[in-house]
Design an enzyme around this catalytic site. Structure first.
Site, PDB file in Angstrom:
ATOM      1  CG  ASP A 139      -9.047   3.207   6.213  1.00  5.71           C
ATOM      2  OD1 ASP A 139      -8.700   3.801   7.276  1.00  5.71           O
ATOM      3  OD2 ASP A 139      -9.269   3.685   5.097  1.00  5.71           O
ATOM      4  CD  GLU A 189     -14.600  17.410   3.720  1.00  2.00           C
ATOM      5  OE1 GLU A 189     -13.962  18.138   4.411  1.00  2.00           O
ATOM      6  OE2 GLU A 189     -14.025  16.363   3.136  1.00  2.00           O
ATOM      7  CG  PHE A 202      -2.324   9.286   4.744  1.00  2.00           C
ATOM      8  CD1 PHE A 202      -1.540  10.264   4.346  1.00  2.00           C
ATOM      9  CD2 PHE A 202      -3.693   9.311   4.333  1.00  2.00           C
ATOM     10  CE1 PHE A 202      -2.038  11.436   3.886  1.00  2.00           C
ATOM     11  CE2 PHE A 202      -4.429  10.414   3.629  1.00  2.00           C
ATOM     12  CZ  PHE A 202      -3.591  11.394   3.478  1.00  2.00           C
ATOM     13  N   GLY A 203      -0.686   5.153   5.630  1.00  2.00           N
ATOM     14  CA  GLY A 203       0.111   4.100   6.448  1.00  2.00           C
ATOM     15  C   GLY A 203       1.311   3.638   5.789  1.00  2.00           C
ATOM     16  CB  VAL A 215      -0.688  -7.462  -2.880  1.00  2.58           C
ATOM     17  CG1 VAL A 215      -0.636  -8.849  -2.064  1.00  2.58           C
ATOM     18  CG2 VAL A 215       0.635  -6.838  -2.838  1.00  2.58           C
ATOM     19  CB  ALA A 237      -5.267  10.545   7.095  1.00  2.00           C
ATOM     20  CD  GLN A 238      -2.725  12.946  12.331  1.00  2.00           C
ATOM     21  OE1 GLN A 238      -2.031  12.062  13.000  1.00  2.00           O
ATOM     22  NE2 GLN A 238      -2.148  13.963  11.653  1.00  2.00           N
ATOM     23  N   GLY A 274       0.723  -1.329  -0.117  1.00  2.00           N
ATOM     24  CA  GLY A 274       0.068   0.298   0.042  1.00  2.00           C
ATOM     25  C   GLY A 274       0.900   1.209   0.013  1.00  2.00           C
TER      26      GLY A 274
END
Length: 451
Positions: free
Chosen positions: A312, A174, A14-15, A79, A323-324, A11
């Site tokens: 996630d 949004e 963010f991670g 993957v 994201a954090q 991936g």
């Protein structure tokens, strides 16, 4: 040489990216495998869909981000298989399969859109998870206004000018806010036959509140602000059908009704990458309803201390899919690997530091909840701007993003209105081709079996 510890990372979100960068100085070789060649800044994807930002600003090439990190290699590939016993990851690309052996593995393959078992909805209501999704939605949104301008039948014109957004979490809110800005500000003078300010923007959710995770006060403020810019908020409304010309919903009292609309956006529900299921089957770990893996408190897979599942894809203490959580999880997993290589004790379990959450509703108006501080309005919007610019990667992206924001928020333009027919139809047609191909192969196998 080849004796160095190999860390495979699945991936480029963010991670995966934060984990890779945290291993920059470690004596390891990092192999990042991802199905896309970019790092997607997902919180701004809705602005690509509504013409504010270009795809390049929210999705820099992963190789470019990592070009100075000599111990990191980036491989393109989806993957398909993780073999825990053999410590191998198999990925596919247009050239065939690639097998990557590992000593440590960080699985950060994220989540996709969930239609709660109604995958047939996706043909008519795209999700908001990838650059492809955003560009398709951009084509559908701007295209709806174009077709409304051509329409002679007032009833059909109204269908083209009705936009339904399903899901009142941050993405849905949004999205609805931006479509409303398009109709009321950006496109107001661009058409001759239609009045874009008469467009209907409907935000639906089966839940009883908008932005429920922000608490009652901010949730109420968000709803008021949405209604003030002409978004029709309909809660306790469960979507039971989606087709080409509309959405069928059941209200809380069991009353079924239909909203006629040609442009739908699905911003409800996520389901973790199917790799989670493989990990669970091979390790005996549990999965939750969204397909996330229940991990140990050091983010490792039960029975497999060399495998970390983050972002996630993991379920730990009910942490949100934001994201954090992925960034902090990625850094933590990297630190754990470094500790082990130094033969140090494992250290503390993963502790998530909540930096708060924010969502923007329209220009100059957002909601932000940071610790005990709950803000709605202009000040929250300024905070939202600052935080999002800070996390964008690369100076040139920050610069052009701020320019585009000035164009869209201070004036009323949208710099990125280009859409093509391919962007709108490609996903559906590719899915049909794949289905036909699978059907053919099945028939050939039947014929062969009969012989």
């Amino acid at each position: 040489g080849s004796s160095r510890h190999r860390v495979a990372i699945i991936g480029s979100g963010f991670g995966g990216l934060w984990a890779t960068e945290a291993l920059a100085k470690a004596p390891v070789d990092v192999i990042m495998i991802s199905g896309t060649s970019h790092h997607l800044f997902q919180p701004l994807l809705y602005q690509v869909a509504t013409g504010v930002l270009s795809e390049g600003e929210v999705a820099p090439a992963t190789r470019e981000v990592l070009k100075k990190q000599k111990n990191a290699t980036v491989l393109l590939g989806r993957v398909t298989e993780i073999d825990l016993a053999a410590k191998k990851v198999t990925s596919v690309s247009p050239l065939g399969t690639t097998v990557t052996p590992y000593d440590s593995l960080i699985v950060a393959a994220g989540a996709g859109q969930s239609y709660f078992g109604n995958d047939q909805f996706s043909e008519f209501a795209p999700g908001m998870k990838s650059i492809d999704d955003a560009l398709e939605l951009r084509g559908r949104i701007f295209g709806s206004f174009e077709l409304a301008e051509l329409c002679d039948d007032p009833a059909e014109r109204e269908e083209w000018l009705t936009f339904v957004v399903v899901g009142a979490g941050p993405t849905g809110v949004e999205m609805a806010g931006q479509i409303s800005e398009l109709a009321h500000r950006t496109l107001r003078r661009d058409f001759r036959r239609i009045d874009t300010t008469k467009a209907k923007i409907i935000l639906l959710d089966a839940a009883p509140a908008v932005l429920g995770m922000f608490g009652d006060k901010l949730s109420g403020a968000a709803r008021e602000q949405l209604e003030s810019i002409g978004v029709d908020v309909e809660l306790n409304a469960k979507v039971v059908g989606v087709d080409n010309t509309g959405v069928d919903i059941v209200d809380a009292d069991g009353n079924e009704r239909r909203i006629r609309s040609r442009c739908k956006v699905w911003a409800a529900g996520v389901s973790a990458s199917p790799l989670g299921k493989q990990l669970a089957e091979q390790s005996g770990a549990e999965l939750d309803r969204a397909g996330r893996v229940k991990v140990n408190d050091d983010l490792t897979l039960p029975g497999h201390p060399e495998v970390f599942v983050i972002g996630d894809m993991m379920n730990l203490n009910n942490l949100p899919g934001v994201a954090q959580v992925a960034m902090q999880g990625g850094k933590y997993a990297a630190r754990q690997i470094i500790r082990r290589l130094r033969e140090e004790p494992p250290g503390e379990p993963f502790k998530y530091f909540d930096k708060g959450s924010m969502a923007t509703i329209t220009r100059f108006h957002a909601v932000a909840s940071v610790g005990k501080i709950h803000l709605a309005g202009f000040f929250a919007w300024v905070m939202w701007l600052a935080v999002h610019v800070m996390y964008l990667i690369g100076f040139k992206n920050r610069l052009t993003t701020m320019l585009h924001w000035a164009v869209s928020f201070i004036f009323r333009g949208r710099s990125q209105r280009t859409t093509t027919r391919q962007q709108i139809v490609a996903r559906t047609l590719m899915a049909r081709l794949e289905a036909e191909q699978a059907q053919k192969e099945a028939q050939q196998m039947e014929v062969a079996a009969a012989e």
